[in-house]
Design a protein around this motif. Structure first.
Motif, PDB file in Angstrom:
ATOM      1  N   CYS A  13       0.852  -1.189   0.000  1.00 54.21           N
ATOM      2  CA  CYS A  13       0.000   0.000   0.000  1.00 54.21           C
ATOM      3  C   CYS A  13       0.891   1.243   0.000  1.00 54.21           C
ATOM      4  O   CYS A  13       1.748   1.392   0.870  1.00 54.21           O
ATOM      5  N   ILE A  15       0.165   4.123   0.866  1.00 53.68           N
ATOM      6  CA  ILE A  15      -0.190   5.012   1.978  1.00 53.68           C
ATOM      7  C   ILE A  15       0.367   4.469   3.301  1.00 53.68           C
ATOM      8  O   ILE A  15       1.080   5.170   4.017  1.00 53.68           O
ATOM      9  N   CYS A  16       0.045   3.214   3.635  1.00 58.59           N
ATOM     10  CA  CYS A  16       0.449   2.688   4.949  1.00 58.59           C
ATOM     11  C   CYS A  16       1.584   1.665   4.865  1.00 58.59           C
ATOM     12  O   CYS A  16       2.146   1.281   5.882  1.00 58.59           O
ATOM     13  N   CYS A  44      -7.427   0.066   0.290  1.00 59.05           N
ATOM     14  CA  CYS A  44      -6.529  -0.702   1.140  1.00 59.05           C
ATOM     15  C   CYS A  44      -7.342  -1.209   2.324  1.00 59.05           C
ATOM     16  O   CYS A  44      -8.008  -0.427   2.995  1.00 59.05           O
ATOM     17  N   SER A  46      -6.104  -2.427   4.954  1.00 53.52           N
ATOM     18  CA  SER A  46      -5.380  -2.198   6.201  1.00 53.52           C
ATOM     19  C   SER A  46      -5.631  -0.791   6.750  1.00 53.52           C
ATOM     20  O   SER A  46      -6.063  -0.629   7.885  1.00 53.52           O
ATOM     21  N   CYS A  47      -5.389   0.238   5.933  1.00 54.01           N
ATOM     22  CA  CYS A  47      -5.558   1.614   6.436  1.00 54.01           C
ATOM     23  C   CYS A  47      -6.889   2.224   5.998  1.00 54.01           C
ATOM     24  O   CYS A  47      -7.202   3.362   6.327  1.00 54.01           O
TER      25      CYS A  47
HETATM   26 ZN   LIG Z   1      -2.936   1.080   3.389  1.00 51.67          ZN
END
Ligand SMILES: [Zn+2]
Length: 189
Positions: A13, A15-16, A44, A46-47
């Motif tokens: 990702c 971003i994260c 995503c 996750s984030c």
């Molecule tokens: Zn992410």
């Protein structure tokens, strides 16, 4: 022409940084009198980042479309709004400019009105009473447009030409130099 869909394999990702949680789905479609467009949906797990956009494939000049919303029937008119597009409803005093989190979408005029309504509702939560009254007046006018009781122009301007209103009654022209400058400058600060 059939829609083509694809999935982009992205390992981490952006971003994260999590692994295997980020994906980008794409869809290529054909819009009459406009050409091929590509919609993208990134997310995503996750984030919880998510972003949608739409661009046209191929070069376009900076374009301005203008459409008069006159009836309930007009709510079905198809609209392609890229993240770089600015929406104006001049008779309602509404302008929606692209910000950093601006998204692109393929919808119709009803969908555009719903999104504008959502943005106004969110904005008036945080402001003083005078501005809130002005916001509520705009919401009332949007309801009237939706019911076919009020007319307004819908103007869609895109310096990259990625946005369009798909209807024979939509007036199309290139953006002037001055209009382009104003779009690049963004809202007055
Ligand atoms: Zn992410």
């Amino acid at each position: 022409m059939r829609k083509r869909e694809f999935l982009l394999p992205i390992e981490r990702c952006p971003i994260c940084g999590a692994k295997g949680t980020f994906r980008v789905k794409g869809r290529i479609d054909h819009i009459p009198y406009f050409g091929e467009i590509m919609e993208t949906f990134a997310n995503c797990t996750s984030c919880e980042f998510r972003h949608a956009d739409v661009v046209c494939l191929g070069e376009r000049p900076p374009l301005r479309y203008e459409f008069q919303i006159k009836s309930e029937e007009d709510l079905k008119v198809r609209v392609v709004k890229s993240s770089t597009g600015t929406i104006k409803l001049p008779e309602l005093g509404v302008t929606v400019e692209p910000g950093p989190a601006s998204e692109g979408y393929v919808s119709n005029i009803e969908g555009v009105l719903n999104r504008v309504e959502g943005a106004i509702k969110l904005a008036i939560k945080k402001i003083d009473a005078t501005k809130r009254r002005r916001g509520q007046a705009k919401l009332k006018k949007i309801d009237e447009v939706r019911a076919g009781k009020r007319k307004t122009r819908l103007i869609l301007m895109d310096p990259f030409g990625h946005s369009t209103i798909v209807n024979r009654r939509a007036k199309k022209r290139e953006l002037t130099k001055r209009e382009l400058e104003l779009l690049r400058e963004g809202p007055p600060r």
